[in-house]
Design an enzyme around this catalytic site. Sequence first.
Site, short mmCIF file in Angstrom:
data_model
loop_
_atom_site.label_atom_id
_atom_site.label_comp_id
_atom_site.label_asym_id
_atom_site.label_seq_id
_atom_site.Cartn_x
_atom_site.Cartn_y
_atom_site.Cartn_z
CB CYS A 28 34.96 42.95 38.77
SG CYS A 28 34.51 43.11 40.49
CB CYS A 52 38.64 48.11 40.14
SG CYS A 52 40.41 47.99 40.43
#
Lengths: 123, 400
Positions: free
Chosen positions: A33, A102
Site C-alpha cells: 500500500c 492511508c
Amino acid sequence: MYTEKVMDHFTNPRNVGEITEPSGVGEVGNPTCGDIMKIFLKVEDNIIKDIKFKTFGCGAAIATSSMVTEMAKGKTLDEALQISNKAVAEMLDGLPPQKMHCSNLAADALKKAIEDYQSKQTV
Amino acid sequence: MRRVYFDHSATTPVHPAVAEEMYRYVNKTFGNPSSVHFFGREARKAVEEAREKVARAIGARPEEVIFTSGGTESDLMAIKGVAYANRSKGNHIITSAIEHHAVLENCHALEKEGFTVTVLPVDADGMVSPDSVAAAINDKTILITIMHANNEVGTVQPIQEIGRLAREKGILFHTDAVQSFGKIPVNVDELMVDFISISGHKIYAPKGIGALYIRKGVRWLPISLGGGQERKRRPGTENVPGIAALGKAAEIALDNMADEAARLTLLRDRIIKEVMENYSNIRLNGHPTRRLPNHINFSFEFIEGEALLLSLDLQGVAASSGSACTSGSLEPSHVLLAMGLPPEIAHGSLRITLGKDNTEEDVSYFLEVLPAIIERLRAMSPLYHKVSDDCETCAKTWCR
C-alpha cells in the site's frame, strides 16, 4: 496540498533513525500500500526517554511519523498511549482528506512499540 | 530558485507562435464559422486551414479530421462510436492493460451494455504482442484499441503490425496517439489505423482542444447530437481559437520533429545513463529502445514516489510518479503493475518527460540535486535497512 507544518516535518523530520537495543519496536503498514512506519523506543522508569522512526511512504507518512515522535518524547507510557492518529494530524494543522486513512498511521506504530515493550516486561 | 519543468507528458507550455495564432482568434477574428458573413467566413477559413495542417501531419485527408475537446473525448467518440455503429456485426472489443483510463473506462462502460472486452497483458517492457492480439480476435470482434505510445512509461507499441492484423480481418482499429503525435511519425496509412486520438496540450497548444481522425468510409456513429458542425460528427460551435492553435502546433511539431527528437534523445539518454550508473536498486521502466524520445521512467527502490516528487519540487524540479499517492487512489499505477512490477517498486516510480525548453543545463541541475534526495529518503526508509542487513537470506521482492 500540504500545510506548512507538514512540509516542515517532511523537510526536516525529527528523530529519524534507529535505536540500538530498543526497549520496544512497532511497525505498521505494508509495502504494497506504499506506507511502512517503524518506531523504536527507549523506555526508562515508564517514560519514553528516546524515540526514533524510519518510514517508507509519502510526504504525509513521513510528517506524521516525525510529529508522533515529537509528541511522545518525554511522555509516560500511559500518556503516549493516549496519542491518536487524529491528534497527530491536528498537530500538523490537518492532512488532505485522502491521506487521513492511508498515511496517518504513526500513532498506531507508536502504540505497537509500547505494547512490544510492555509484552517484554511481563515475561 | 532554478525551475526545471520535466513533466511534458502531463502538459506542455503553449508555444509563443501558437499563442499568437490563438490570440488572433480570441481577439479580432471572433466570428462563428457557420455564419455567412465576413466574420464567419474568416473564422471558417481558420478552422479549415487548421484541419489541413492536422491532416497533413498524420497523412490524412482534411475531411477525415474532426476537432474535439481533447484526447479523452476523442477516445470516447472512437470507441463508443464504433461499438454502437457495429452492434449488428459483433460485440467484442480488444484493448490492452496499459491503456489510458479514457480508453479503459469507456471499454468497461460498454461491458455493462452487453459488449465483451478482452484486455491484453503486456510484457515486462510494457509491450503488447501482436500475437496476443491475433489470438484474441474472434468472429464477434469489431474494434481493437491499442495506444501508440504509453503515457507512463513511454513504450511505443507495434501499431503497424496490429494494424495489419486488424485490416486482414476487417476489424476497425483505433490508436490513442496523444503521447506520440508530434514527437514521432504518426501516419494513418503506415500505421494502418482507422481512428487516431490527438490532444493539443501535449504538443504546445492549449488545453481543451484535440482531434479525432476517422478514416473515410468506416462504420461509425457520432456520440453527441445537435447542429451540423464538423459534418454532424461533432456538433457544437467550433472552438476556433483552440482549433487554430492546434493547427499551428501540429505544423510546428511536424517541421521540427526529426531535429527535436534527436536533441531530446540525447538529453534523455544522458539522464538514463548517469542515473543507472550511479545508483543501486534502480530500474528503467518501459522498453529500453522502443520508447518516446523525451520519456524516462525510473523506479527507485525503497522510496515512495510522492516523497520523491515533493523533494524534487523543493529543488525546483517538476516531475511525476505512478505512486498511489499521486494517482488519487490507493493503488499504484495500473501500467507498472501490468508490467509485473511489485507494488512497492511501482510506488517508487519517477517519470521525467522532456520538452522543447529543456537544456543540457537543466539535465545537469537535475543530476546534481538528485543524489542528496535519494540518499535522504533511503536513509529514512525501513526497507533500505532490511536490504543492507540481511539481503542474503531475505526472500522479499525488494531484495532481488
